[in-house]
Motif scaffolding. Sequence first.
Motif, PDB file in Angstrom:
ATOM      1  N   ASP A 236     -38.116  54.631  67.494  1.00 31.00           N
ATOM      2  CA  ASP A 236     -39.434  54.827  66.885  1.00 31.00           C
ATOM      3  C   ASP A 236     -39.602  53.949  65.652  1.00 31.00           C
ATOM      4  OD1 ASP A 236     -38.940  57.686  64.750  1.00 31.00           O
ATOM      5  OD2 ASP A 236     -37.454  56.407  65.718  1.00 31.00           O
ATOM      6  N   TYR A 260     -36.927  60.117  76.839  1.00 28.44           N
ATOM      7  CA  TYR A 260     -38.244  59.554  77.108  1.00 28.44           C
ATOM      8  C   TYR A 260     -39.344  60.479  76.587  1.00 28.44           C
ATOM      9  CZ  TYR A 260     -42.273  57.614  79.428  1.00 28.44           C
ATOM     10  OH  TYR A 260     -43.507  57.083  79.664  1.00 28.44           O
ATOM     11  N   PRO A 262     -43.603  60.124  76.156  1.00 30.84           N
ATOM     12  CA  PRO A 262     -44.753  59.262  76.418  1.00 30.84           C
ATOM     13  C   PRO A 262     -45.370  58.723  75.124  1.00 30.84           C
ATOM     14  CG  PRO A 262     -45.039  61.392  77.513  1.00 30.84           C
ATOM     15  CD  PRO A 262     -43.745  61.447  76.782  1.00 30.84           C
ATOM     16  N   PHE A 265     -43.284  55.881  73.940  1.00 32.77           N
ATOM     17  CA  PHE A 265     -43.503  54.752  74.836  1.00 32.77           C
ATOM     18  C   PHE A 265     -44.804  54.046  74.478  1.00 32.77           C
ATOM     19  CE2 PHE A 265     -42.789  52.481  78.768  1.00 32.77           C
ATOM     20  CZ  PHE A 265     -44.061  52.041  79.099  1.00 32.77           C
ATOM     21  N   GLU A 269     -45.243  50.243  73.245  1.00 33.58           N
ATOM     22  CA  GLU A 269     -46.050  49.339  74.048  1.00 33.58           C
ATOM     23  C   GLU A 269     -47.146  48.701  73.208  1.00 33.58           C
ATOM     24  OE1 GLU A 269     -47.646  49.566  78.612  1.00 33.58           O
ATOM     25  OE2 GLU A 269     -48.327  51.101  77.198  1.00 33.58           O
ATOM     26  N   GLU A 290     -36.340  53.646  81.121  1.00 26.40           N
ATOM     27  CA  GLU A 290     -37.738  54.081  81.096  1.00 26.40           C
ATOM     28  C   GLU A 290     -38.551  53.388  80.027  1.00 26.40           C
ATOM     29  OE1 GLU A 290     -35.489  56.858  83.390  1.00 26.40           O
ATOM     30  OE2 GLU A 290     -35.175  56.198  81.324  1.00 26.40           O
ATOM     31  N   TYR A 291     -37.888  52.857  79.013  1.00 28.96           N
ATOM     32  CA  TYR A 291     -38.634  52.210  77.937  1.00 28.96           C
ATOM     33  C   TYR A 291     -38.848  50.723  78.158  1.00 28.96           C
ATOM     34  CZ  TYR A 291     -38.575  56.359  75.020  1.00 28.96           C
ATOM     35  OH  TYR A 291     -38.792  57.609  74.519  1.00 28.96           O
ATOM     36  N   ALA A 294     -42.257  49.033  78.350  1.00 29.20           N
ATOM     37  CA  ALA A 294     -43.057  48.853  77.131  1.00 29.20           C
ATOM     38  C   ALA A 294     -43.072  47.389  76.711  1.00 29.20           C
ATOM     39  CB  ALA A 294     -42.497  49.715  76.003  1.00 29.20           C
TER      40      ALA A 294
END
Lengths: 590, 207
Positions: A236, A260, A262, A265, A269, A290-291, A294
């Motif tokens: 973050d 994960y 959202p 993410f 992104e 999963e990232y 982005a």
Amino acid sequence: MGRGGSRAAPAAAAPPWHALPDEVWEHAFSFLPSASDRGAVAGSCHSWLRAERRSRRRLIVANCYAAAPRDAVERFPAVRAAEVKGKPHFADFGLVPPAWGAAAEPWVAAAADGWPLLEELSFKRMVVTDECLEMIAASFRNFQVLRLVSCEGFSTAGLAAIAAGCRNLRELDLQENEIEDCSIHWLSLFPESFTSLVTLNFSCLEGDVNITVLERLVTRCRNLKTLKLNNAIPLDKLASLVRKAPQIVELGTGRFSADYHPDLFAKLEAACAGCKSLRRLSGAWDAVPEYLPAFYCVCEGLTSLNLSYATVRGPELIKFISRCKNLQLLWVMDLIEDHGLAVVASSCNKLQELRVFPSAPFDAAEQVSLTERGLVDVSASCPMLESVLYFCRRMTNEALITIAKNRPNFTCFRLCIIEPHTPDYITHQPLDAGFSAIVESCKGLRRLSVSGLLTDRVFKSIGAHANRLEMLSIAFAGNSDLGLHYILSGCKSLKKLEIRDCPFGDKPLLANAAKLETMRSLWMSSCSLTLGPCQQLARKMPRLNVEVMNDPRRACPLDSLTDESPVETLYVYRTIAGPRSDTPAYVQIV
Amino acid sequence: MEAAVGDLMATELRLGLPGTADDDQPQMKATVPSTPRGKKRTTDTDAVEDAAAEEDSKHDVEAAPPVAKAPVVGWPPVRSYRKSCFQASSKQATKDEAPSSNTAASAAANTTIGSFVKVSMDGAPYLRKVDLRMYKGYRELREALEAMFVSSNNGGANLSEFAVTYEDKDGDLMLVGDVPFEMFTSTCKKLRIMKRSEATGLGSLRQ
């Protein structure tokens, strides 16, 4: 040239070209692109020697023991940028015991005295202490660039001195150093007025950094182009840092793993979407797949991607890389496997450099399906591919011959078959034919590492064909002295030769002693060397330092050694400085 | 593979010193050259390798034996910096992956893979790192630590003035030497060399 002004001046003729004042030559020489060109002009005549050395701005000392620091500083008084390299390359793999040498201190001290206008300093494989860093901060009022690669001996206290003292610092580039964490908040020591940073790379730092301070620093350094974070920066925080530096060209992510979410993410992104100039991406340790999407928005623009620390497998990795159509450099783990490399081959046609690292180098079992096929595919489809480092577990001569035919433009080919003495897995033959094809086809090859089962025959080919080869690495190969003799009597351009665990003795060294003076250095460890001939070599060649190194853990007083005593490691290098005076107990200069 | 071995034998491939016995392990397992240093390192794992050899004879000749090998120093040539990243990732991988591909042997190997630990010494300006896999036992480790920290600068001092302690998995400070060496290497997270005067309450500090 020279005669142009003579029409205007009535009696005094313009000086003949060879009597032009030094300033003219210095100006002319400033257009010479490379150090070797400058070296060539310096060798032409005394006046050019004088003009060249007094105007040399950039100095590379490829072996810190090849010349004494004070002599170098005196000879080139106008240097603004210096790079000094220390330990031999095999120190990277733990083959050089601790306290071997390569201290940066004498160089910093000499520079402090003789180069007060020094702007750039770069050390590679050297011992740099906090005192050195303090001296740098205190001695050069216009110091701008500090680059430390694979160094050790300093802590965050030294970094604090740099941050506090170097008012005009543009680049702080720390690559793969061993840095002791003293928990000093060195980042906070950049003054609030300090805004000149263009490169900040602290990816190798193990400790925490004050993220608020980092954010403020990033915000006020509007020219920041390269930012490479360490593992302590969570995802973050990465997002908010990237948002504050949308002009970034090169980004090294911190700790990429997180559960994960959202929201996170979306944050990531959005931050990436703002980075229109991002071209180089690295880091991604423990990346959570999963990232990765982005970063999809920047893939198209990426020219360099270093995922070699990312243990991401399979589909996500391939999806990511396949979007990077403009990649020129790709470093990746063997987790990409053959089918991933096939995708790279079809997607990344501009690829120039590929490195594939082993994810489980010490496991005997083959856990990933990365074989010769991946390399064959990439070499077939990427016409600009010229540099390869490839770790795999099996190879065939046929594959190497195909690769050689596809890519005669290789300049660097380093193949590491993980298991020593591995033959062609189909024919069970040595890989002589394959590597011979490489050197015969790739006429511009400058760097080569060989591996697998190899006989003296391959060295005959290398000696005969590898005319531009400058660096050769050999391990667990060859049958006899002949192998080494082929190399030393051939390889016209050879500068660095490093050998380990080969059945080579000292006869080829004595037979080719003169060759060693044309080279920068020779390393031989775990071969068949004995002390007497090494001493003979040293007597024959006074301008070489012949260093004999034995296992420091073996209590073996050097006085008790005889001519037949085995030599575990030999390190020979040319020098104008004579024997060095800082050898540890386990090194003897014979 | 066997044909290649025959050729090599015919050309009398010798990596060792004049006078040492040839390494008579079959070439396909020859990760360790027959120098004395290499020989020393294999003695601990000979039992493992013999068992592997029996298994191997049943497999295809060219297949690599599926057990952890005695490590050769600096091979494969990966940066030590990279090795410590692999520790983390390989341990991560074995935790995440299904147990199907993990034999007991490779699980055991994972505890010894990547055994770089920090070593601090009271009074030394910076720390070092050692690879615990490199040592056969406590004596070798002690010698290595002496070589690293107690240089000629200290005027011939040796480690007997210091106590070598370590931090184990639970974060406790333990005296080095109480448990079998293999157990020590698998539980040791950090080494600390402390002055004798500080090491009160640790009982008799035998060499």
